[in-house]
Design an enzyme around this catalytic site. Structure first.
Site, PDB file in Angstrom:
ATOM      1  CG  ASN A  18       0.921 -24.962   1.473  1.00 13.77           C
ATOM      2  OD1 ASN A  18       1.813 -24.923   2.483  1.00 13.77           O
ATOM      3  ND2 ASN A  18      -0.276 -25.510   1.753  1.00 13.77           N
ATOM      4  CG  HIS A  50       4.451 -24.515   7.056  1.00 13.98           C
ATOM      5  ND1 HIS A  50       4.719 -24.886   5.874  1.00 13.98           N
ATOM      6  CD2 HIS A  50       3.627 -24.368   7.332  1.00 13.98           C
ATOM      7  CE1 HIS A  50       4.015 -25.119   5.313  1.00 13.98           C
ATOM      8  NE2 HIS A  50       3.406 -24.314   6.172  1.00 13.98           N
TER       9      HIS A  50
END
Length: 487
Positions: free
Chosen positions: A127, A54
């Protein structure tokens, strides 16, 4: 209007910011030039370790407003009444590539929300997909290694990606999501968000419920084909960042409606599959969506590094009324996320403005002291031990959530078996839900990647997974792969 005076780090005025001090015209530079040395030394230290996963992200501030009564399920204060508003910070991200990677790529997206509640910060780290590739955190480092750049070639390798999936049949459901039409969102504004994991809520009476979070975009789902994404990356590699920034700046504030699925805790043991398995979804027919509130983003950060790169989210930042479930992947993340921030940002990262709780004036009230970059000042009478006789912070004695029952023998254990605990049936159900044109694109995308794999045994293992999910699915992927490999 007089201009502000440029200063050194110590606040002394700078006389010349164009020329270094030297011994004569063109002579060697002088060690006594504090301004020069300070600028060069600081420049060398401008970067901190990027996130291992990320790394590439964007963020914005906003608010969450409760629209529906959920007090029968949780006593979390920020959800306690209709109309109550809580400030939030949200960070969106890609998963696999580095900080300099492009936005419009086929990859899951992080969807992390920090609620600055009156009972402390609550971090919901999820997510844009409701499932994930694996169900046990011991496999997570290996999974990420397979998806990131190869140590020899320095690029993402189809051989590595598909080899890991070949040995991880539980990934078939998420692979079907990723390779489908929603694999490349058109922007962060046009995708849903999910808590993905199962969490636990408790109400005032101590009743426990397991929940899943769904943030449904109010802008509508919009996605890109592989060809559209490639063209967009060529025009603007920062397309998602650009879109989010410009939308908020022109007053178009993106929003999401939060829904939850709620399972009474007593139903978990006898559900037909393991409800804590991150590779599976709960069918809405069993546990329908219940609306909770609305998330709106309306302010851009003033400094991307200070507020987006230094933003630290951890799934173990709970508030009373909300806690963890036995989800193995969630349990692993309770440690891993906080540990990553201590490494990247230091043990005092919670004192940074974007991470500091707004519930306590002056920051968190505890006995943690010192360490690198400590900024929270204490008065002269403050003690650094507990209990004490000087009115220091004290415990409440109230649990954050109903404690999870812990019993049995230590060691490695398989999850309790349910009547339908296989790795493929939900991937097949997802495939059968798709319209024909979406199936065609899904098959073509999978075949495009799998046909690049050099080992035949890896190809065959992956094909077996698609056959197990759905006979037609497997046959079509196999035919498409064979056709591409014969060209």
């Amino acid at each position: 209007m007089s201009k502000r005076v440029l200063t050194t780090e110590s606040g002394a005025p700078v006389a010349d910011n164009q020329n270094s001090a030297s011994a004569g015209i063109g002579g060697p530079l002088l060690l006594q030039d504090q301004h020069l040395l300070e600028k060069l030394a600081r420049f060398n230290r401008e970067r901190i370790p990027e996130r291992v996963v990320h790394a590439r992200g964007s963020g914005a501030y906003g608010r969450f407003e409760v629209t529906d009564d959920v007090t029968g399920f949780t006593h979390a204060d920020f959800l306690s009444e209709i109309g109550k508003r809580t400030e939030v910070f949200v960070r969106f991200s890609t998963v696999a590539d580095s900080l300099g990677g492009a936005d419009a790529v086929r990859d899951p997206r992080g969807f992390a929300v920090k609620f600055y509640t009156e009972e402390g910060n609550y971090d919901l780290v999820g997510n844009n997909t409701p499932v994930f590739f694996i169900k046990d955190p011991i496999k997570f480092p290996d999974f990420i290694h397979s998806q990131k750049r190869d140590p020899f070639t320095g690029r993402q390798e189809p051989d590595n990606v598909w080899d890991f999936w070949a040995h991880s049949p539980e990934a078939t459901h998420q692979v079907t999501w990723l390779m489908g039409d929603r694999g490349i969102p058109a922007s962060y504004r046009h995708m849903d968000g999910f808590g993905s994991h199962t969490y636990q809520w408790t109400n005032r009476s101590g009743e426990a419920f397991f929940v899943k979070y769904h943030f449904k975009t109010d802008q509508g789902i919009r996605c890109l084909t592989g060809e559209q994404a490639a063209e967009l990356v060529g025009q603007d590699a920062n397309s998602h960042q650009t879109d989010l920034l410009q939308a908020i700046e022109r007053g178009v504030h993106p929003s999401w409606t939060l829904h939850v699925q709620i399972m009474p805790a007593a139903e978990a043991a006898n559900y037909r599959f393991n409800p804590f398995d991150l590779t599976k979804v709960w069918p809405h027919a069993d546990y329908p969506l219940k609306r909770v509130g609305r998330l709106v983003l309306d302010r851009n950060p003033d400094n991307v590094f200070a507020e987006v790169e230094q933003a630290a989210f951890s799934p173990n930042n709970f508030v009373p009324g909300i806690g963890p479930s036995p989800d193995k992947m969630l349990q692993g993340r309770l440690f891993a996320y906080a540990d990553a921030h201590r490494y990247r940002l230091g043990v005092n990262h919670t004192q940074l403005a974007v991470n500091a709780p707004k519930a306590v004036p002056g920051g968190a009230a505890n006995y943690g002291r010192d360490g690198l970059m400590a900024a929270n000042s204490q008065d002269r009478y403050a003690k650094n031990y507990e209990p004490n006789s000087y009115d220091g912070p004290v415990e409440t004695g109230a649990p954050l959530a109903a404690a999870l029952a812990v019993s049995g023998h230590t060691g490695t254990h398989e999850a309790p078996q349910h009547t339908k605990d296989d790795d493929f049936f939900q991937a097949g159900e997802l495939y059968r839900l798709l319209p024909e044109d979406s199936r065609q694109r899904l098959v073509a995308t999978i075949a495009g990647g799998l046909s690049q794999v050099t080992r035949n045994d890896v190809v065959e293992k992956n094909l077996a997974h698609f056959h197990a999910a759905d006979t037609e699915y497997g046959k079509r992927v196999e035919a498409a792969v064979r056709a591409l490999r014969e060209d």
